[in-house]
Write an enzyme that holds these catalytic residues in place. Structure first.
Site, short mmCIF file in Angstrom:
data_model
loop_
_atom_site.label_atom_id
_atom_site.label_comp_id
_atom_site.label_asym_id
_atom_site.label_seq_id
_atom_site.Cartn_x
_atom_site.Cartn_y
_atom_site.Cartn_z
NE ARG A 274 -3.78 3.16 -7.90
CZ ARG A 274 -3.41 2.82 -6.68
NH1 ARG A 274 -4.30 2.36 -5.83
NH2 ARG A 274 -2.15 2.96 -6.29
CB ALA B 142 2.44 4.15 -0.24
CG ASP B 143 -2.76 1.72 -2.72
OD1 ASP B 143 -3.88 2.00 -3.19
OD2 ASP B 143 -1.74 1.61 -3.44
CB SER B 144 -0.67 -3.26 -1.67
OG SER B 144 -2.02 -3.20 -2.07
CG ASP C 230 0.26 4.19 -4.30
OD1 ASP C 230 -0.60 4.42 -3.43
OD2 ASP C 230 0.22 4.65 -5.46
#
Lengths: 322, 150
Positions: free
Chosen positions: A150, B100-102, B104
């Protein structure tokens, strides 16, 4: 060995598997293994009405599949520990005051078997390439997974200054190599997320800045990892230490934990992910009266629910609390 | 439009969050219709006694929808961060539903702060769950910043 059993309506534990009080079980599912779309239909039938609605609220097909697989993994995994008495679709879930999901055994099971049923704690995390579910017997647990490749859009140091503690930001800043810095950022991120999730008080209940996760290269880390897990380990393994601000100590006390209660394991299920587990150490549970510190064990499986499961091979441990 | 801000019960606040943004014209209508309602009167009425529909419409006065330009900019930022087609980013879309994760969410907040030259306080940023929420919060932050005299 893979066990191609065909689809089964009820689920048994793999032979000889129990969830003892000092164990942490990590189950994972790789979406790339799900190639049969008819299997997805079967998975859908395991979900509750509400869960199905939630799945279809996701805005892309890929996200819908991820949500579906996540709920499937949770249900099929937890049902395993009921010794084949419960169909995964019969499990019920509730949320604590802060929105953390918890398991409710169906009433008819509790009435029949009473207190013999383990008080399972679990936590779920998922990214593009992996869905993960951690399970314990009544120990608080949090898990977080991230794609190891990522790349953040924002500058890493800006993110660290915004969200991490001063010491963590400073530690991160000490890495000159950009790629190394990126990797360390992600490792810290998963460890901190796992902590927040273990506590189950939400992000506002345990702000990321209020605690510091220290990663230190240590000669002893490898032995501790070997004792606790069957994972292979790099020679350069780390210990993890947790430092709490006063505010964070208070939060722990409010949930009945001492400051050294939560322990970590950082590992890579495959080279494509980082995963962190944060678990309430069994030695710190007053009712267990354990005297040794090494006496807990992690187990790791990968699964395609209803089709096969096997020990997770090729995972690498990076760091452990010590 | 001025934002009328007063504290609401958590339940009322969550009802606001679910309110879909109405076109500006009909918002003006509800403002005219409910102008007589004073904030203190509203708060004095126990929630259970207020019809849900009335409460929902009254709550539209509280936070007026963000300017279309703001909303558009927010939609663009969210679409870029989450690498999704901008057409699926609707005002009512929840970040979680867009994937969305945290991490993001943190990046989105930072992008909004940069774009609009504001600072989002932690509590506000944690409460936003939809794109509309984010746009509204941005406008709140902008309007509460001290004006720079030219």
């Amino acid at each position: 060995m893979r066990r191609l059993c065909g689809l089964k309506p009820y689920f048994e534990l793999p032979p000889g598997l129990v969830l003892r009080c000092r164990e942490v079980h990590f189950w994972c599912l790789f979406p790339e293994d799900v190639i049969d779309s008819s299997l997805l239909k079967v998975y859908e039938s395991l979900l509750s009405c509400q869960e199905r609605k939630e799945v279809y609220k996701a805005k892309t097909e890929k996200l819908q599949k991820e949500r579906l697989l996540a709920r499937t993994l949770v249900r099929t995994t937890l049902a395993r520990y009921a010794g084949g008495c419960i169909h995964p679709s019969h499990l019920e879930f509730t949320k604590n005051n802060f929105g953390k999901p918890e398991l409710l055994w169906p009433k008819y099971i509790v009435e029949k078997h009473g207190r013999k049923f383990p008080a399972l704690c679990f936590n779920l995390s998922h990214t593009d390439s992996i869905i993960a579910c951690a399970v314990t017997n009544n120990l608080m647990v949090g898990v977080d997974v991230e794609e190891s490749k990522r790349v953040t859009r924002k500058d890493l140091m800006a993110l660290a200054r915004k969200k991490f503690s001063l010491k963590e930001a400073s530690w991160l800043g000490s890495f000159q190599d950009q790629e190394r810095q990126r990797q360390q950022f992600l490792k810290l991120w998963t460890l901190k997320e796992a902590y927040v999730k273990a506590l189950g008080r939400g992000i506002s209940g345990s702000p990321l800045k209020d605690f510091t996760v220290h990663l230190k290269e240590s000669f002893w880390a490898r032995k501790m990892i070997e004792d606790a897990t069957a994972l292979s380990c790099l020679s350069e393994a780390y210990t993890i230490q947790l430092e709490l601000s006063n505010a964070a100590e208070v939060v722990l006390q409010n949930v009945g934990l001492s400051h050294d209660a939560l322990h970590f394991l950082l590992f890579q299920p495959t080279p494509l992910q980082y995963a962190s587990l944060c678990v309430q150490h069994p030695n710190v549970k007053a009712d267990l009266h354990l005297s040794t510190h090494e006496d807990w064990k992690f187990y790791f499986w990968k699964t395609l629910p209803l089709a096969w499961d096997e020990p997770l091979k090729g995972a690498t441990a990076l760091a452990i609390t010590g | 439009m001025a934002t009328i801000a007063f504290s609401m019960s958590k339940a009322a606040a969550s009802m606001c969050a679910e309110t879909k943004a109405l076109p500006l014209a009909s918002q003006k209508q509800s403002l005219t219709h409910y102008t007589g309602l004073r904030a203190s009167t509203f708060l004095a009425i126990p929630k259970t006694k207020v019809a849900a529909a009335v409460q929902q419409r009254a709550s539209l006065q509280i936070r007026c929808a963000a300017e279309p330009k703001t909303l558009e900019a927010v939609q663009g930022i969210v679409a870029t961060q989450l690498a999704v087609d901008p057409t699926i980013v609707q005002p009512s879309s929840k970040f979680s539903e867009l994937g969305a994760d945290s991490l993001d969410t943190v990046e989105i907040v930072m992008a909004l702060e940069e774009r609009f030259k504001i600072t989002m306080e932690e509590e506000g940023a944690e409460k936003i769950s939809t794109v509309q929420d984010a746009a509204d919060l941005v406008e709140d932050m902008i309007s509460s910043m001290p004006k720079v005299s030219s």
